[in-house]
Design an enzyme around this catalytic site. Structure first.
Site, PDB file in Angstrom:
ATOM      1  N   GLY A  23      48.481  49.722  48.796  1.00  0.00           N
ATOM      2  CA  GLY A  23      49.120  48.388  49.315  1.00  0.00           C
ATOM      3  C   GLY A  23      49.870  48.871  50.543  1.00  0.00           C
ATOM      4  CB  VAL A  28      50.057  53.974  43.167  1.00  0.00           C
ATOM      5  CG1 VAL A  28      50.654  54.527  41.539  1.00  0.00           C
ATOM      6  CG2 VAL A  28      51.253  53.498  43.806  1.00  0.00           C
ATOM      7  CE  LYS A  43      54.501  53.589  45.463  1.00  0.00           C
ATOM      8  NZ  LYS A  43      53.910  52.366  45.959  1.00  0.00           N
ATOM      9  CG  ASP A 142      57.666  43.397  50.748  1.00  0.00           C
ATOM     10  OD1 ASP A 142      57.595  42.425  50.530  1.00  0.00           O
ATOM     11  OD2 ASP A 142      56.616  44.366  50.316  1.00  0.00           O
TER      12      ASP A 142
END
Length: 391
Positions: A23, A28, A43, A142
């Site tokens: 993303g 990940v 991550k 976010d």
């Protein structure tokens, strides 16, 4: 990108097993922690392209910012925020986090509103997770359904990508702060925002939970048009979009979506308190709301009888385990879904019960055919609870 079977970290501590997701924030991986014999999530943040003449000072600043954010994230203590276990700042920096088995909330949202019990439960949990972060000075920036996981075991919330937004903002691969459908007016103006910006985004998510739509536009909308809408337009009240949204919940969502941060709830605790008031509010008769270009669904004022909340959660959890163990079409899994729909209706949310029966009926028709007893039972449940919603 790393390869499956690669080892990262000091003394080759973490073995990468499989890539789980990519993303705006990074990649990940599911990994195995050889020191503690457990599965974790690793991550790797996205990196600015180096180019022919890499900016070493900017790269160093990016790494320092990532390290600072990792340390801050580790201070967030909440059952509703994915836990940070470790950080590595070598040649390839990465974070080690709790591996959450679940689905993003985005997969559970669509044109059908969520049952009220789930909306209240998950909204309160998101607010609790945000509150824990805000207390230690971390602003997510976010919040969106894709960054909210619903766990498979307990059907609870886990907020992910906490604090990484500020790191991602510093990279060339990330443009703007937040996601256009859920971005606060001040972030649309390229201002940093604060905890009230997170609450605005939560309001957008809650709006989608109760109506099936985001406050402005959809995923095909122009980002610039969405930014102008967040700054200039008032969203249509959820009670106008969908009949039966409790007035206190409508009022809370609209207050979260106020253009000025000063006019929103000032902290997450205020949101949690307001959600609990929604759950305790008495059922009041109401006139049908006016219609706009979208159809109004249902007519009752749903209310969560708090005496049913524990039973609903336990049944929801049992239904999920049965689907995982035996498969979606197993008789026990179907029976548990029917029980969940009945409990939802008996809690006071007749519209939510009808929606759960509708999903089950569509599945049974696909699995067994339109004339199968299980299909007919599910559709009978829709009619029964729709009739109860309109009485």
């Amino acid at each position: 990108m790393p390869e499956p079977g690669a080892h990262v970290g000091d003394a080759r501590r973490y073995e990468l097993l499989r890539h789980r997701d990519s993303g705006a924030m990074g990649d990940v991986w599911e990994a195995f922690d050889n020191n503690l014999d457990r599965l974790v999530a690793v991550k790797f943040p996205l990196h600015r392209p180096r180019g022919i003449n890499p900016n070493r000072e900017r790269e160093a600043a990016d790494r320092a910012l990532f390290d600072r954010e990792a340390l801050t994230m580790a201070q967030v203590s909440s059952p509703y925020v994915a836990t940070i276990h470790d950080r590595h700042m070598g040649a390839e920096p990465f974070l080690v986090m709790e591996l959450v088995e679940g689905r993003p909330l985005s997969r559970l949202l669509g044109e059908t509103p969520l049952p009220l019990e789930r909306t209240c439960r998950w909204s309160s949990q998101i607010a609790e997770g945000l509150g824990a972060a805000h207390e230690v000075g971390v602003v997510h920036r976010d919040i969106k359904p894709g960054n909210i996981l619903i766990t498979d075991d307990r059907s609870d919330v886990r907020i992910i990508d906490f604090g990484l937004a500020r790191f991602a903002d510093a990279t060339a691969s990330y443009s703007g702060a937040g996601t256009p459908l859920y971005t606060s007016p001040e972030q649309c103006r390229m201002e940093a925002g604060d905890r009230r910006s997170d609450l605005y985004s939560l309001g957008c998510v809650m709006y989608e939970m109760v109506t099936g739509w985001t406050p402005f536009g959809d995923r095909s909308s122009d980002p610039g048009a969405l930014a102008r809408a967040h700054q200039e337009r008032l969203p249509v009240s959820p009670r106008v979009q969908v009949a039966g949204v409790p007035e206190p919940l409508d009022r809370l969502i609209m207050s979260l979506l106020a253009k000025s941060p000063d006019e929103r709830p000032q902290n997450a605790q205020a949101v949690i308190h307001a959600v609990r008031e929604v759950e305790r509010a008495p059922v009041m008769p109401e006139e049908s709301p006016s219609r706009d270009h979208r159809s109004v669904r249902g007519a009752a004022s749903p209310h969560v009888n708090t005496g049913f909340v524990t039973r609903i959660r336990e049944t929801e959890r049992r239904a999920r385990k049965l689907r995982i163990r035996y498969g979606h079409s197993h008789p026990e899994a179907i029976a548990a879904r029917m029980e969940l729909a009945e409990l939802t209706g008996r809690s006071g949310d007749a519209l939510g019960a009808a929606q759960l029966y509708d999903g089950l009926g569509q599945d049974c028709r696909r699995w067994f055919g339109p004339h199968d007893r299980r299909t007919l039972d599910a559709f009978e449940g829709i009619a029964r609870w729709i009739e109860g919603a309109t009485e």
